[in-house]
Design a protein around this motif. Structure first.
Motif, PDB file in Angstrom:
ATOM      1  N   SER A 125      -5.620   0.836   4.713  1.00  0.00           N
ATOM      2  CA  SER A 125      -4.477   1.420   4.013  1.00  0.00           C
ATOM      3  C   SER A 125      -4.809   2.801   3.457  1.00  0.00           C
ATOM      4  O   SER A 125      -4.031   3.748   3.603  1.00  0.00           O
ATOM      5  CB  SER A 125      -4.042   0.487   2.878  1.00  0.00           C
ATOM      6  OG  SER A 125      -2.912   1.002   2.206  1.00  0.00           O
ATOM      7  N   ASN A 212      -3.532  -0.765  -2.422  1.00  0.00           N
ATOM      8  CA  ASN A 212      -2.596  -0.938  -1.315  1.00  0.00           C
ATOM      9  C   ASN A 212      -1.180  -0.548  -1.710  1.00  0.00           C
ATOM     10  O   ASN A 212      -0.486   0.161  -0.969  1.00  0.00           O
ATOM     11  CB  ASN A 212      -2.618  -2.394  -0.828  1.00  0.00           C
ATOM     12  CG  ASN A 212      -3.705  -2.657   0.179  1.00  0.00           C
ATOM     13  OD1 ASN A 212      -3.532  -2.436   1.369  1.00  0.00           O
ATOM     14  ND2 ASN A 212      -4.853  -3.122  -0.292  1.00  0.00           N
ATOM     15  N   SER A 216       0.787   2.754  -0.220  1.00  0.00           N
ATOM     16  CA  SER A 216       2.036   2.506   0.509  1.00  0.00           C
ATOM     17  C   SER A 216       3.210   3.208  -0.149  1.00  0.00           C
ATOM     18  O   SER A 216       4.065   3.788   0.536  1.00  0.00           O
ATOM     19  CB  SER A 216       2.307   1.000   0.593  1.00  0.00           C
ATOM     20  OG  SER A 216       1.295   0.348   1.329  1.00  0.00           O
ATOM     21  N   ILE A 243       3.553   0.072   7.418  1.00  0.00           N
ATOM     22  CA  ILE A 243       3.567  -0.216   5.987  1.00  0.00           C
ATOM     23  C   ILE A 243       4.089  -1.627   5.727  1.00  0.00           C
ATOM     24  O   ILE A 243       3.499  -2.399   4.964  1.00  0.00           O
ATOM     25  CB  ILE A 243       4.437   0.825   5.246  1.00  0.00           C
ATOM     26  CG1 ILE A 243       3.813   2.214   5.359  1.00  0.00           C
ATOM     27  CG2 ILE A 243       4.600   0.432   3.779  1.00  0.00           C
ATOM     28  CD1 ILE A 243       4.684   3.317   4.807  1.00  0.00           C
ATOM     29  N   HIS A 246       1.596  -4.354   6.997  1.00  0.00           N
ATOM     30  CA  HIS A 246       0.372  -4.356   6.195  1.00  0.00           C
ATOM     31  C   HIS A 246       0.610  -4.973   4.819  1.00  0.00           C
ATOM     32  O   HIS A 246      -0.111  -5.887   4.401  1.00  0.00           O
ATOM     33  CB  HIS A 246      -0.136  -2.922   6.053  1.00  0.00           C
ATOM     34  CG  HIS A 246      -1.469  -2.813   5.386  1.00  0.00           C
ATOM     35  ND1 HIS A 246      -2.643  -2.655   6.089  1.00  0.00           N
ATOM     36  CD2 HIS A 246      -1.813  -2.842   4.074  1.00  0.00           C
ATOM     37  CE1 HIS A 246      -3.658  -2.593   5.240  1.00  0.00           C
ATOM     38  NE2 HIS A 246      -3.178  -2.689   4.021  1.00  0.00           N
ATOM     39  N   THR A 306      -1.164  -0.341  13.649  1.00  0.00           N
ATOM     40  CA  THR A 306      -1.950   0.747  13.079  1.00  0.00           C
ATOM     41  C   THR A 306      -2.585   1.627  14.148  1.00  0.00           C
ATOM     42  O   THR A 306      -2.682   2.838  13.986  1.00  0.00           O
ATOM     43  CB  THR A 306      -3.055   0.190  12.158  1.00  0.00           C
ATOM     44  OG1 THR A 306      -2.455  -0.594  11.127  1.00  0.00           O
ATOM     45  CG2 THR A 306      -3.852   1.315  11.521  1.00  0.00           C
TER      46      THR A 306
END
Length: 361
Positions: A125, A212, A216, A243, A246, A306
């Protein structure tokens, strides 16, 4: 490492808030639950993580910083998956015939997977955030060497914590039945396990969760800027999917388990003495633990959304050529700028074939 309660009734003559209360709680449902969920996780986790490692080692020619983090995450998942057959046997038969060393190894593998997964997901991240929001300034930080050093640090941290906690994962034999991961005495909880739990909750859960969510949210803020949208263009949907996937995996798999674990530690160390809370924690702890173990099956979705190299290795969309968001998956090149834009060139950098403007917060 499933942990067991002592015993929904409070002993006669003792109130719910007594320091010496004893609650008799039947949590035998957990054995079949663990056995069924571990069986599913073993099959799916073995297939998906072996396939992921095959892609990382043999199909991706250029290793990026993100690929290094994802490879280590897959290894962490696979190490845990390899211990599941022993846990499946134990939960269905309610007897551990494999000895104390393997009991400790199994407990270490569980903790290493849960908290290693959270830390490696956090690394991915942060790396993604730097690559998109600060592509120019992060080039000196986002190197394969630094990524390898970070991964080594994560392994040292989670293995140390896992080994320390698993020292108490001893086997106990009663009436010919051997248990593992269960029945820690209250004095052990008060003296050692409660402190270990608080430490791993802060380092392995709360800090990664905050990182995280911060990365984000800042990344979403960057994507809303018109200048950023005009530069990223076709990658906007891809970034948004990254996003969502995750954060969803992190929140769904790890937040419930760690929240219940914190309450569980309070109850077991008798910092909170309440039969209702103990019943609640003991009922939901096995459920949240099973959800947490499902991260082994969900992590490949992180790899797919990703890394474009990971997508291409499966030839999911061979007729499309999209742009990578990470600098080492596509070599950095300079994009010729018209004279009127040359004065802006120092603040801009190509990022995977597209010109991306660094955002200022």
């Amino acid at each position: 490492m499933p942990l067991n309660f002592a015993s929904p009734k409070c002993s006669a003559g003792m109130g719910n808030h007594s320091n010496n209360h004893t609650c008799m709680i039947d949590d035998s449902f957990k054995y079949n639950l663990y056995g069924a969920v571990y069986s599913v996780v073993f099959i799916l986790g073995l297939i998906t993580n072996c396939a992921s490692l095959f892609v990382f080692w043999f199909r991706i020619k250029m290793r990026s910083e993100t690929t290094i983090f994802m490879t280590n995450l897959a290894v962490s998942d696979l190490l845990f998956v390899f211990t599941l057959p022993f846990k499946i046997f134990y939960n269905f038969n309610r007897n551990w015939p494999f000895g104390d060393p393997l009991c400790k190894i199994s407990g270490t593998a569980f903790l290493t997977n849960i908290y290693g997964s959270m830390l490696f997901l956090t690394c991915i991240s942060v790396d993604r955030f730097l690559a998109i929001v600060y592509p120019f300034r992060s080039r000196l930080v986002r190197t394969r060497r630094n990524s390898a050093i970070v991964c080594a640090g994560v392994w040292v941290l989670v293995l140390s914590g896992g080994i320390l906690a698993s020292l108490f994962s001893t086997t106990n034999t009663t009436n010919g039945i051997t248990t593992c991961f269960e029945g820690f005495p209250k004095d052990v909880w008060k003296t050692y396990l409660s402190k270990i739990t608080i430490f791993i909750e802060v380092v392995g859960f709360i800090i990664p969760l905050l990182l995280n969510l911060t990365c984000s949210s800042l990344l979403l803020r960057t994507l809303r800027k018109p200048a950023t949208l005009s530069q990223i263009g076709t990658n906007k949907e891809k970034v948004l999917k990254m996003i969502v996937v995750h954060v969803t995996i992190f929140v769904v798999c790890f937040v419930p388990y760690n929240s219940i674990l914190f309450l569980y530690a309070l109850v077991r160390s008798q910092a909170v003495a309440n039969c209702s809370l103990e019943t609640f924690a003991k009922t939901f702890y096995p459920i949240t633990l099973c959800i947490a173990t499902l991260n082994c099956c969900f992590d490949p979705f992180v790899y797919y959304f990703t890394s474009e190299s990971f997508q291409k290795s499966f030839y999911i969309i061979p007729h499309l050529k999209t742009d990578s968001l990470f600098k080492t998956e596509t070599p950095l090149t300079k994009v010729p700028l018209p004279p009127i834009q040359e004065e802006m060139s120092d603040q801009m950098i190509t990022n995977g074939g597209e010109l991306t403007c660094e955002s200022n917060f």
